[in-house]
Design a protein around this motif. Structure first.
Motif, mmCIF file in Angstrom:
data_model
loop_
_atom_site.group_PDB
_atom_site.id
_atom_site.type_symbol
_atom_site.label_atom_id
_atom_site.label_comp_id
_atom_site.label_asym_id
_atom_site.label_seq_id
_atom_site.Cartn_x
_atom_site.Cartn_y
_atom_site.Cartn_z
ATOM 1 N N VAL A 16 2.756 1.191 -3.588
ATOM 2 C CA VAL A 16 2.190 1.559 -2.225
ATOM 3 C C VAL A 16 2.479 0.618 -0.950
ATOM 4 O O VAL A 16 2.667 1.125 0.350
ATOM 5 C CB VAL A 16 1.021 1.479 -2.562
ATOM 6 C CG1 VAL A 16 -0.050 1.427 -0.674
ATOM 7 C CG2 VAL A 16 0.330 2.652 -3.006
ATOM 8 N N GLY A 17 1.859 -0.710 -1.857
ATOM 9 C CA GLY A 17 3.188 -1.555 -0.773
ATOM 10 C C GLY A 17 4.247 -1.957 -0.714
ATOM 11 O O GLY A 17 4.535 -1.752 0.863
ATOM 12 N N TYR A 18 5.566 -0.984 -1.070
ATOM 13 C CA TYR A 18 6.721 -0.882 -1.100
ATOM 14 C C TYR A 18 7.122 0.296 -0.106
ATOM 15 O O TYR A 18 7.871 0.352 0.981
ATOM 16 C CB TYR A 18 7.492 -0.752 -2.279
ATOM 17 C CG TYR A 18 8.898 -0.961 -2.359
ATOM 18 C CD1 TYR A 18 10.022 -1.440 -1.896
ATOM 19 C CD2 TYR A 18 10.091 0.532 -1.876
ATOM 20 C CE1 TYR A 18 11.347 -1.705 -1.283
ATOM 21 C CE2 TYR A 18 11.168 0.423 -1.942
ATOM 22 C CZ TYR A 18 11.943 -1.104 -1.235
ATOM 23 O OH TYR A 18 12.935 -0.693 -1.065
ATOM 24 N N ALA A 19 5.788 1.439 -0.812
ATOM 25 C CA ALA A 19 6.350 2.535 0.926
ATOM 26 C C ALA A 19 5.949 2.523 1.853
ATOM 27 O O ALA A 19 6.273 2.591 2.815
ATOM 28 C CB ALA A 19 5.703 3.591 -0.133
ATOM 29 N N ALA A 20 4.885 1.384 2.144
ATOM 30 C CA ALA A 20 3.864 1.205 3.603
ATOM 31 C C ALA A 20 5.057 0.393 4.202
ATOM 32 O O ALA A 20 5.399 0.626 5.622
ATOM 33 C CB ALA A 20 3.007 0.210 3.148
ATOM 34 N N GLY A 21 6.333 -0.650 4.053
ATOM 35 C CA GLY A 21 7.223 -1.432 4.220
ATOM 36 C C GLY A 21 8.241 -0.174 4.578
ATOM 37 O O GLY A 21 8.313 -0.529 6.037
ATOM 38 N N LEU A 22 8.396 -0.053 3.147
ATOM 39 C CA LEU A 22 9.975 1.233 3.222
ATOM 40 C C LEU A 22 9.361 2.451 4.860
ATOM 41 O O LEU A 22 10.332 2.624 5.869
ATOM 42 C CB LEU A 22 10.643 1.642 2.566
ATOM 43 C CG LEU A 22 11.444 2.419 2.668
ATOM 44 C CD1 LEU A 22 12.825 1.941 2.821
ATOM 45 C CD2 LEU A 22 11.677 3.424 1.370
#
Length: 267
Positions: A16-22
């Motif tokens: 979730v965190g990676y998707a949020a930043g990407l």
């Protein structure tokens, strides 16, 4: 929580965190269906599962947003003047969204989420950018736009990026600036929505131990720890790579998750 559940939530938080930043999203479209699965498997009260999944998702965005926006700000990509204009409407809308959700039963809320996610997945899969044909509206228009973004985000537990990013690109904001600014908008969305979910859930009967209103605190803690770590990685990747192919893969995943939430609506 047992070790297997902690491991699953850590992995979910990292994704979730990676998707949020990407992609400039709050991660709610991933988190809500998986949280629904987790809470269902642990035999939480059926009438509260979707409400708790959405509320917990929204609360994690407070932490994900801070971590992501720091990385975007370091690159000078956040348009803080746009944030200031949209934030007042967002704060009001993000309080109203959970109030609307509290009036819906679990089935109706699951269906609303499924429709929103399917629409967002289609938008992502087609990758159609709105024609950049105008400038951002005047302050009253920005307030209204913020209100709409806030209501939708608060209702479905998302960070608002699938509304705010197309809105900003339609108004001639460059895509990287729109993604970065959307990440900054995630915090006021999450803050108001979280307070609203606590307020409207405080007097609900049969909520499980560890709940604060509709928010399930153990899951919030574990997911936030993981997402804060990976959000800056996603933000850095967003400035290095074209994400069109990744968006298509992500869209297919969203269709599957929307189908699951639709199944929950009729289960």
């Amino acid at each position: 929580m047992d070790i297997s559940l902690i491991a699953a939530l850590l992995a979910l938080g990292a994704a979730v965190g990676y998707a949020a930043g990407l992609l400039g999203i709050g991660g709610g479209m991933l988190l809500v269906p998986f949280m629904t699965m987790v809470l269902t498997a642990r035999n939480f009260p059926e009438e509260h599962i979707v409400h708790m999944a959405i509320a917990t998702s929204l609360a994690t965005i407070m932490f994900t947003s801070i971590s992501s926006v720091r990385a975007h700000h370091a690159r000078g990509a956040v348009l803080w003047n746009v944030v200031k204009l949209l934030a007042p409407g967002i704060l009001i809308g993000s309080w109203i969204g959970p109030w609307i959700g509290a009036q819906l039963d679990s089935e109706a809320l699951a269906m609303s989420f499924a429709i929103f996610v399917a629409f967002s997945a289609t938008q992502m899969l087609l990758d159609k950018k709105p024609a950049a044909s105008r400038d951002l509206p005047k302050p009253p228009g920005m307030f209204a736009a913020g209100g709409v973004i806030g209501v939708l985000a608060g209702l479905v537990g998302a960070g608002g990026g699938f509304v705010s990013v197309p809105f900003m690109t339609w108004c001639n904001v460059k895509i990287h600036n729109a993604v970065a600014t959307s990440a900054a908008l995630g915090f006021p969305i999450a803050l108001a929505g979280t307070l609203s979910n606590i307020y409207y859930g405080l007097n609900e009967p049969d909520l499980p131990s560890g709940s604060l209103g509709y928010i399930y605190l153990p899951a919030l803690l574990v997911i936030s720890l993981a997402s804060v770590t990976t959000a800056p990685l996603g933000a850095r990747t967003a400035h290095k790579l074209p994400v069109k192919s990744l968006k298509r893969v992500f869209a297919i995943i969203l269709y599957v998750l929307a189908a699951y939430m639709l199944y929950k609506a009729f289960d």
